[in-house]
Write a protein that holds these residues in place. Sequence first.
Motif, PDB file in Angstrom:
ATOM      1  N   GLN A  12       1.040  -1.234  -0.165  1.00 13.53           N
ATOM      2  CA  GLN A  12      -0.014  -0.171   0.132  1.00 13.53           C
ATOM      3  C   GLN A  12       0.990   1.231   0.011  1.00 13.53           C
ATOM      4  OE1 GLN A  12      -3.551  -0.689   0.086  1.00 13.53           O
ATOM      5  NE2 GLN A  12      -3.022  -2.505   0.131  1.00 13.53           N
ATOM      6  N   THR A  13       0.210   2.452  -0.509  1.00  9.99           N
ATOM      7  CA  THR A  13       0.883   3.611  -0.364  1.00  9.99           C
ATOM      8  C   THR A  13       0.734   4.077   0.943  1.00  9.99           C
ATOM      9  OG1 THR A  13       0.567   4.285  -2.657  1.00  9.99           O
ATOM     10  CG2 THR A  13       1.175   5.921  -1.152  1.00  9.99           C
ATOM     11  N   THR A  14       1.913   4.203   1.780  1.00  9.94           N
ATOM     12  CA  THR A  14       1.995   4.494   3.236  1.00  9.94           C
ATOM     13  C   THR A  14       2.725   5.506   3.630  1.00  9.94           C
ATOM     14  OG1 THR A  14       1.657   2.101   3.604  1.00  9.94           O
ATOM     15  CG2 THR A  14       1.950   3.673   5.549  1.00  9.94           C
ATOM     16  N   GLY A  15       2.114   6.738   4.123  1.00 11.61           N
ATOM     17  CA  GLY A  15       2.921   7.950   4.249  1.00 11.61           C
ATOM     18  C   GLY A  15       4.116   7.691   5.693  1.00 11.61           C
ATOM     19  N   LEU A  16       4.753   8.363   5.810  1.00  9.48           N
ATOM     20  CA  LEU A  16       5.615   8.419   7.043  1.00  9.48           C
ATOM     21  C   LEU A  16       4.961   8.746   8.168  1.00  9.48           C
ATOM     22  CD1 LEU A  16       8.758   7.616   7.780  1.00  9.48           C
ATOM     23  CD2 LEU A  16       9.252  10.058   7.690  1.00  9.48           C
ATOM     24  N   ALA A  22       2.724   6.986  16.964  1.00 10.41           N
ATOM     25  CA  ALA A  22       1.638   6.926  16.016  1.00 10.41           C
ATOM     26  C   ALA A  22       2.141   5.838  14.962  1.00 10.41           C
ATOM     27  CB  ALA A  22       1.535   8.145  15.103  1.00 10.41           C
ATOM     28  N   ALA A  23       3.473   5.309  14.965  1.00 13.45           N
ATOM     29  CA  ALA A  23       3.796   4.336  13.849  1.00 13.45           C
ATOM     30  C   ALA A  23       3.229   2.888  14.048  1.00 13.45           C
ATOM     31  CB  ALA A  23       5.471   3.958  13.863  1.00 13.45           C
ATOM     32  N   GLU A  45      21.252   5.024   8.154  1.00 12.30           N
ATOM     33  CA  GLU A  45      20.993   6.593   7.984  1.00 12.30           C
ATOM     34  C   GLU A  45      19.974   6.713   8.765  1.00 12.30           C
ATOM     35  OE1 GLU A  45      20.301   6.825   3.870  1.00 12.30           O
ATOM     36  OE2 GLU A  45      22.416   6.927   3.529  1.00 12.30           O
ATOM     37  N   PHE A  46      19.876   6.434  10.030  1.00 13.77           N
ATOM     38  CA  PHE A  46      18.776   6.807  11.058  1.00 13.77           C
ATOM     39  C   PHE A  46      18.993   8.042  11.692  1.00 13.77           C
ATOM     40  CE2 PHE A  46      17.015   7.389  15.541  1.00 13.77           C
ATOM     41  CZ  PHE A  46      16.057   6.576  15.370  1.00 13.77           C
ATOM     42  N   THR A  47      17.946   9.028  11.548  1.00 16.39           N
ATOM     43  CA  THR A  47      17.795  10.254  12.335  1.00 16.39           C
ATOM     44  C   THR A  47      17.028  10.428  13.166  1.00 16.39           C
ATOM     45  OG1 THR A  47      16.647  11.142  10.467  1.00 16.39           O
ATOM     46  CG2 THR A  47      18.835  11.265  10.200  1.00 16.39           C
ATOM     47  N   SER A  48      17.199  11.398  14.112  1.00 17.75           N
ATOM     48  CA  SER A  48      16.345  11.967  15.301  1.00 17.75           C
ATOM     49  C   SER A  48      16.581  13.299  15.398  1.00 17.75           C
ATOM     50  CB  SER A  48      16.165  10.997  16.432  1.00 17.75           C
ATOM     51  OG  SER A  48      17.493  11.153  17.110  1.00 17.75           O
ATOM     52  N   LEU A  49      15.796  13.943  16.332  1.00 19.87           N
ATOM     53  CA  LEU A  49      16.316  15.424  16.678  1.00 19.87           C
ATOM     54  C   LEU A  49      16.630  15.479  18.176  1.00 19.87           C
ATOM     55  CD1 LEU A  49      13.294  17.333  15.122  1.00 19.87           C
ATOM     56  CD2 LEU A  49      15.563  16.740  14.305  1.00 19.87           C
ATOM     57  N   LEU A  79       9.259   2.260   8.169  1.00 22.52           N
ATOM     58  CA  LEU A  79       8.149   3.485   8.595  1.00 22.52           C
ATOM     59  C   LEU A  79       8.443   3.849  10.145  1.00 22.52           C
ATOM     60  CD1 LEU A  79       5.291   2.408   6.414  1.00 22.52           C
ATOM     61  CD2 LEU A  79       6.735   4.335   5.942  1.00 22.52           C
ATOM     62  N   PHE A  80       8.312   2.961  10.758  1.00 26.01           N
ATOM     63  CA  PHE A  80       8.681   3.148  12.357  1.00 26.01           C
ATOM     64  C   PHE A  80       9.924   3.916  12.654  1.00 26.01           C
ATOM     65  CE2 PHE A  80      10.336   1.109  16.333  1.00 26.01           C
ATOM     66  CZ  PHE A  80       9.917   1.932  17.146  1.00 26.01           C
ATOM     67  N   LEU A  81      11.111   3.375  12.087  1.00 28.80           N
ATOM     68  CA  LEU A  81      12.396   3.802  12.256  1.00 28.80           C
ATOM     69  C   LEU A  81      12.435   5.292  11.692  1.00 28.80           C
ATOM     70  CD1 LEU A  81      14.858   0.894  11.414  1.00 28.80           C
ATOM     71  CD2 LEU A  81      14.230   1.853  13.636  1.00 28.80           C
ATOM     72  N   GLY A  82      11.650   5.736  10.389  1.00 32.84           N
ATOM     73  CA  GLY A  82      11.613   7.011   9.586  1.00 32.84           C
ATOM     74  C   GLY A  82      10.924   7.921  10.632  1.00 32.84           C
ATOM     75  N   SER A  83       9.972   7.274  11.277  1.00 32.03           N
ATOM     76  CA  SER A  83       9.222   8.451  12.179  1.00 32.03           C
ATOM     77  C   SER A  83       9.933   9.072  13.194  1.00 32.03           C
ATOM     78  CB  SER A  83       7.839   7.657  12.806  1.00 32.03           C
ATOM     79  OG  SER A  83       8.461   6.672  13.907  1.00 32.03           O
ATOM     80  N   PHE A  84      11.338   8.683  13.560  1.00 33.87           N
ATOM     81  CA  PHE A  84      11.787   9.211  14.559  1.00 33.87           C
ATOM     82  C   PHE A  84      12.573  10.501  13.944  1.00 33.87           C
ATOM     83  CE2 PHE A  84      11.633   5.284  16.483  1.00 33.87           C
ATOM     84  CZ  PHE A  84      11.888   5.619  17.778  1.00 33.87           C
ATOM     85  N   ARG A  85      12.189  10.839  12.665  1.00 38.85           N
ATOM     86  CA  ARG A  85      13.005  11.962  12.065  1.00 38.85           C
ATOM     87  C   ARG A  85      12.561  13.154  12.533  1.00 38.85           C
ATOM     88  NH1 ARG A  85      12.522  10.924   5.662  1.00 38.85           N
ATOM     89  NH2 ARG A  85      14.153   9.067   5.972  1.00 38.85           N
TER      90      ARG A  85
END
Length: 152
Positions: A12-16, A22-23, A45-49, A79-85
């Motif tokens: 499916q098309t799934t947004g971040l 919320a992930a 290439e994991f990122t968070s703030l 998607l879970f890992l990307g949600s930390f961006r």
Amino acid sequence: MTDTTGLTQLGQTTGLPASPEAAVLERVPQPNPGERYNVRFTAPEFTSLCPMTGQPDFAHIMIDYVPRDWLVESKSLKLFLGSFRNHGAFHEECTVMIGRRLADLLDPEWLRIGAYWYPRGGIPIDVFWATGPAPEDLWIPDQGVPPYRGRG
């Protein structure tokens, strides 16, 4: 064939997701019941703030686990890992949150996460979390991430 019934993101098309909370992490049945093996995911290439400055933090994350009945579905993990961006948290909080979410979802025989964070303020912070000791009778390769040496 692995049963993918009930998956909501794969194919499916799934947004971040807006945040790690919320992930939606999804799982599929382990297709090799009775077999013991290690599964490894690498996110270089994991990122968070930074929760104090809002500046980006970067890490090379390695996740190893020995499944029992479940495997994590890889798109949901991505998607879970990307949600930390856009998530502000200290390195230790991010690392342990990832490990606990996976351990709670999968109930693996064993799981470890190695988070090799790039320097903040000139000091790299590496964070390691595991559900317990590594199985001695199963080949678990070294994570192979060298300690940070800067330009030297």
